[in-house]
Design an enzyme around this catalytic site. Structure first.
Site, PDB file in Angstrom:
ATOM      1  N   ILE A  19      77.810   9.928  36.206  1.00 15.00           N
ATOM      2  CA  ILE A  19      78.305  11.127  35.527  1.00 15.00           C
ATOM      3  C   ILE A  19      79.718  11.269  35.467  1.00 15.00           C
ATOM      4  O   ILE A  19      80.735  11.481  34.408  1.00 15.00           O
ATOM      5  CB  ILE A  19      78.107  12.509  35.619  1.00 15.00           C
ATOM      6  CG1 ILE A  19      76.676  12.641  35.828  1.00 15.00           C
ATOM      7  CG2 ILE A  19      78.763  13.496  35.188  1.00 15.00           C
ATOM      8  CD1 ILE A  19      75.957  14.022  36.236  1.00 15.00           C
ATOM      9  N   PHE A  88      82.012  13.957  42.396  1.00 14.69           N
ATOM     10  CA  PHE A  88      81.147  13.142  41.917  1.00 14.69           C
ATOM     11  C   PHE A  88      79.623  12.743  42.390  1.00 14.69           C
ATOM     12  O   PHE A  88      78.796  13.273  42.400  1.00 14.69           O
ATOM     13  CB  PHE A  88      81.302  12.654  40.660  1.00 14.69           C
ATOM     14  CG  PHE A  88      81.317  13.357  39.087  1.00 14.69           C
ATOM     15  CD1 PHE A  88      80.709  13.858  38.346  1.00 14.69           C
ATOM     16  CD2 PHE A  88      83.009  12.800  39.093  1.00 14.69           C
ATOM     17  CE1 PHE A  88      81.370  14.349  36.912  1.00 14.69           C
ATOM     18  CE2 PHE A  88      83.830  14.028  37.595  1.00 14.69           C
ATOM     19  CZ  PHE A  88      82.716  14.729  36.971  1.00 14.69           C
ATOM     20  N   SER A  92      71.410  11.347  44.446  1.00 14.02           N
ATOM     21  CA  SER A  92      71.155  12.818  43.766  1.00 14.02           C
ATOM     22  C   SER A  92      69.674  12.185  43.287  1.00 14.02           C
ATOM     23  O   SER A  92      69.429  13.540  42.352  1.00 14.02           O
ATOM     24  CB  SER A  92      72.251  11.942  42.480  1.00 14.02           C
ATOM     25  OG  SER A  92      72.120  11.679  40.955  1.00 14.02           O
ATOM     26  N   THR A 139      74.858  21.340  41.929  1.00 12.58           N
ATOM     27  CA  THR A 139      73.461  21.143  41.044  1.00 12.58           C
ATOM     28  C   THR A 139      73.159  22.206  40.473  1.00 12.58           C
ATOM     29  O   THR A 139      73.290  23.074  41.330  1.00 12.58           O
ATOM     30  CB  THR A 139      72.450  20.036  41.472  1.00 12.58           C
ATOM     31  OG1 THR A 139      71.393  20.305  40.668  1.00 12.58           O
ATOM     32  CG2 THR A 139      72.306  20.163  42.812  1.00 12.58           C
ATOM     33  N   ASP A 140      72.303  22.964  39.939  1.00 11.25           N
ATOM     34  CA  ASP A 140      71.160  23.832  39.938  1.00 11.25           C
ATOM     35  C   ASP A 140      69.959  24.175  40.552  1.00 11.25           C
ATOM     36  O   ASP A 140      69.114  24.964  40.960  1.00 11.25           O
ATOM     37  CB  ASP A 140      70.393  24.126  38.051  1.00 11.25           C
ATOM     38  CG  ASP A 140      69.971  22.697  37.213  1.00 11.25           C
ATOM     39  OD1 ASP A 140      69.640  21.853  38.319  1.00 11.25           O
ATOM     40  OD2 ASP A 140      70.074  23.250  36.249  1.00 11.25           O
ATOM     41  N   GLU A 141      69.845  22.833  41.460  1.00  8.60           N
ATOM     42  CA  GLU A 141      68.628  22.741  41.980  1.00  8.60           C
ATOM     43  C   GLU A 141      69.065  23.439  43.567  1.00  8.60           C
ATOM     44  O   GLU A 141      67.869  23.459  44.107  1.00  8.60           O
ATOM     45  CB  GLU A 141      68.303  21.588  42.852  1.00  8.60           C
ATOM     46  CG  GLU A 141      67.950  20.427  41.106  1.00  8.60           C
ATOM     47  CD  GLU A 141      67.743  19.153  41.360  1.00  8.60           C
ATOM     48  OE1 GLU A 141      66.475  19.046  42.414  1.00  8.60           O
ATOM     49  OE2 GLU A 141      67.330  18.481  40.623  1.00  8.60           O
ATOM     50  N   TYR A 165      67.227  16.633  48.653  1.00  5.70           N
ATOM     51  CA  TYR A 165      68.374  16.537  48.548  1.00  5.70           C
ATOM     52  C   TYR A 165      69.180  18.042  47.521  1.00  5.70           C
ATOM     53  O   TYR A 165      70.180  18.095  48.116  1.00  5.70           O
ATOM     54  CB  TYR A 165      68.554  15.640  46.185  1.00  5.70           C
ATOM     55  CG  TYR A 165      69.108  16.373  45.500  1.00  5.70           C
ATOM     56  CD1 TYR A 165      70.603  15.744  45.734  1.00  5.70           C
ATOM     57  CD2 TYR A 165      68.672  16.521  44.221  1.00  5.70           C
ATOM     58  CE1 TYR A 165      71.322  16.042  44.577  1.00  5.70           C
ATOM     59  CE2 TYR A 165      69.583  17.312  42.981  1.00  5.70           C
ATOM     60  CZ  TYR A 165      70.626  16.496  43.370  1.00  5.70           C
ATOM     61  OH  TYR A 165      72.236  16.578  42.193  1.00  5.70           O
ATOM     62  N   LYS A 169      72.645  19.677  48.692  1.00 12.44           N
ATOM     63  CA  LYS A 169      73.509  20.159  47.996  1.00 12.44           C
ATOM     64  C   LYS A 169      74.374  21.390  48.190  1.00 12.44           C
ATOM     65  O   LYS A 169      75.669  21.734  47.817  1.00 12.44           O
ATOM     66  CB  LYS A 169      73.939  19.700  46.291  1.00 12.44           C
ATOM     67  CG  LYS A 169      73.136  18.150  46.050  1.00 12.44           C
ATOM     68  CD  LYS A 169      74.586  17.807  45.822  1.00 12.44           C
ATOM     69  CE  LYS A 169      75.395  18.204  44.649  1.00 12.44           C
ATOM     70  NZ  LYS A 169      76.931  17.288  44.681  1.00 12.44           N
ATOM     71  N   LYS A 204      66.197   7.572  36.271  1.00 13.45           N
ATOM     72  CA  LYS A 204      66.151   9.058  35.872  1.00 13.45           C
ATOM     73  C   LYS A 204      64.732   9.228  34.905  1.00 13.45           C
ATOM     74  O   LYS A 204      65.030   7.884  33.964  1.00 13.45           O
ATOM     75  CB  LYS A 204      67.164   9.225  35.492  1.00 13.45           C
ATOM     76  CG  LYS A 204      68.390   9.440  37.136  1.00 13.45           C
ATOM     77  CD  LYS A 204      67.672  10.648  38.066  1.00 13.45           C
ATOM     78  CE  LYS A 204      68.879  10.343  39.729  1.00 13.45           C
ATOM     79  NZ  LYS A 204      69.631  11.891  39.005  1.00 13.45           N
ATOM     80  N   PRO A 220      55.636   6.752  33.802  1.00 14.34           N
ATOM     81  CA  PRO A 220      55.309   7.653  34.557  1.00 14.34           C
ATOM     82  C   PRO A 220      55.237   9.917  34.428  1.00 14.34           C
ATOM     83  O   PRO A 220      56.446  10.270  34.666  1.00 14.34           O
ATOM     84  CB  PRO A 220      55.295   7.649  35.788  1.00 14.34           C
ATOM     85  CG  PRO A 220      56.201   6.680  35.704  1.00 14.34           C
ATOM     86  CD  PRO A 220      56.470   6.119  34.194  1.00 14.34           C
ATOM     87  N   ASN A 264      58.748  18.748  30.321  1.00  8.31           N
ATOM     88  CA  ASN A 264      58.681  16.897  30.663  1.00  8.31           C
ATOM     89  C   ASN A 264      58.041  16.592  29.878  1.00  8.31           C
ATOM     90  O   ASN A 264      58.461  15.065  28.560  1.00  8.31           O
ATOM     91  CB  ASN A 264      58.526  16.264  31.885  1.00  8.31           C
ATOM     92  CG  ASN A 264      59.194  16.777  33.188  1.00  8.31           C
ATOM     93  OD1 ASN A 264      60.540  16.726  33.050  1.00  8.31           O
ATOM     94  ND2 ASN A 264      59.216  17.000  34.357  1.00  8.31           N
ATOM     95  N   ASP A 296      51.511  14.170  41.569  1.00  7.21           N
ATOM     96  CA  ASP A 296      52.927  15.028  41.282  1.00  7.21           C
ATOM     97  C   ASP A 296      53.801  14.996  42.488  1.00  7.21           C
ATOM     98  O   ASP A 296      52.877  14.433  43.938  1.00  7.21           O
ATOM     99  CB  ASP A 296      52.477  16.853  41.295  1.00  7.21           C
ATOM    100  CG  ASP A 296      53.907  18.006  40.876  1.00  7.21           C
ATOM    101  OD1 ASP A 296      54.973  16.687  40.602  1.00  7.21           O
ATOM    102  OD2 ASP A 296      53.250  19.234  40.471  1.00  7.21           O
ATOM    103  N   ARG A 297      54.626  14.303  42.477  1.00  5.71           N
ATOM    104  CA  ARG A 297      55.353  15.068  43.994  1.00  5.71           C
ATOM    105  C   ARG A 297      55.794  15.829  44.916  1.00  5.71           C
ATOM    106  O   ARG A 297      55.605  17.478  44.125  1.00  5.71           O
ATOM    107  CB  ARG A 297      56.606  14.852  43.237  1.00  5.71           C
ATOM    108  CG  ARG A 297      58.297  15.516  43.499  1.00  5.71           C
ATOM    109  CD  ARG A 297      59.225  14.990  42.805  1.00  5.71           C
ATOM    110  NE  ARG A 297      60.468  15.776  42.787  1.00  5.71           N
ATOM    111  CZ  ARG A 297      61.198  15.740  41.745  1.00  5.71           C
ATOM    112  NH1 ARG A 297      61.386  14.270  40.967  1.00  5.71           N
ATOM    113  NH2 ARG A 297      62.108  16.620  41.287  1.00  5.71           N
TER     114      ARG A 297
END
Length: 351
Positions: A19, A88, A92, A139-141, A165, A169, A204, A220, A264, A296-297
């Site tokens: 970014i 930035f 991430s 981030t929205d996370e 992560y 943040k 990503k 994957p 996804n 799944d993670r």
């Protein structure tokens, strides 16, 4: 009520990353009379070559250094008469944070605090009336996860980070807010949804899928592939940051979203269809034959969605790219630059 602010000399941390690189190009194209100084540690996801076309311009300087080096940051703020810091720099990738959280806490929390200490010292302690901005990119996370029917995240959604992560943040967001509230540092914060576009490191989801599909390798997909994200084209993100820096209210947070919720699996099928149309005679057609499902993670958030009505109503923000136009632009960029994604890199699963 918004206020107008005019940046002159910007320090962009992490400006050799995805970014940040796009932001440097965006800013100098929009405001060629300003100066951009990029500070980047050039870790695995930072690439100095991204910025080579800017080298030699009087309006640009690259500095190889770490945001944890407070003395270096202080010197740059003084020497370059920096009035605007756009932050930035961050670790991430969620998967990497699961298997190696220490680096995320060090960079995202301690690194942000180091920048804040430098800014406070130079801009407040040494120049008590100096007009400045410290813009923190988040981030929205930090808001956690949503069900299919939950309303989208707003700026007052309680924080509930679910990965190392996201937690790192969230912590950095709080530290930025504290420096504004306690010391009067002139800060703004933006929380964005999933970015995509040129220069994104191929671990990503979108660049990983492009790379693998073009090479006939498996793509994957975690779990059932129904994890939903709001996808934001990188220059729409940068347009939002621009508006916040220039017209946002000091101390405020603004959510920047693309109005593009996609599962996804749906995203990958759309990308496969684009490649089928571009390369109908390829041995990889249909490209969706390369989709594979993997375990799944841990703690995988089901859905993120951004309510960007605040930045739209207060600052006039409107995303320019649809998901279809942004995805097509992104694919074309990677097709024109195979050297960017053909090198071997340590990759994880889809985001």
């Amino acid at each position: 009520m918004t206020t107008s602010y005019c940046p002159h000399n910007l320090l962009v941390t992490g400006g050799a990353g995805f970014i940040g690189t796009n932001f440097a190009y965006y800013w100098l194209q929009q405001y060629p009379a300003t100066r951009v100084v990029v500070l980047d540690a050039l870790t695995y996801a930072g690439c100095y070559e991204n910025l080579l076309p800017l080298e030699g311009q009087s309006s640009f300087r690259f500095v190889h250094g770490n945001i944890l080096d407070q003395a270096l940051v202080e010197q740059l703020l003084r020497d370059e008469a920096i009035d605007t810091l756009v932050h930035f720099a961050a670790e991430s990738h969620v998967d990497r944070s699961i298997y190696g959280p220490d680096e995320f806490l060090k960079t995202n929390i301690d690194g942000t605090h180091s920048l804040l200490k430098a800014a406070k010292k130079v801009w407040l302690d040494e120049k008590s009336d100096f007009v400045h901005r410290f813009h923190h990119v988040s981030t929205d996370e930090v808001y956690g996860t949503l069900s299919a029917t939950d309303p989208a995240f707003t700026e007052i959604t309680p924080y509930a980070p679910n990965s190392p992560y996201a937690a790192s943040k969230a912590a950095s967001d709080h530290i930025v807010r504290a420096y504004q509230h306690t010391y009067g540092l002139q800060t703004t914060t933006s929380n964005c949804s999933n970015n995509y576009g040129p220069y994104q490191y191929p671990e990503k989801l979108i660049p990983l899928a492009i790379s693998n599909l073009l090479q006939g390798k498996p793509v994957p997909i975690y779990g059932d592939g129904q994890q939903i994200r709001d996808w934001l084209y990188v220059d729409d993100h940068n347009r939002g940051i621009d508006l916040i820096i220039r017209n946002g209210r000091v101390g405020e947070t603004y959510n920047i979203g693309g109005n593009n919720e996609q599962a996804n699996l749906s995203l990958i099928h759309e990308l496969c269809a684009l490649l089928d149309a571009k390369f109908p005679d390829s041995a990889n057609v249909p490209h969706n034959q390369h989709i594979v499902y993997v375990t799944d993670r841990p703690g995988h958030d089901r859905r993120y969605a951004i309510d960007n009505s605040k930045i739209c109503s207060e600052l006039g923000y409107v995303p320019v790219e649809t998901f279809q136009s942004g995805l097509a632009k992104t694919l074309d960029w990677y097709l024109e630059r195979p050297e960017f994604w053909q090198d071997d890199v340590k990759l994880f699963g889809a985001h």
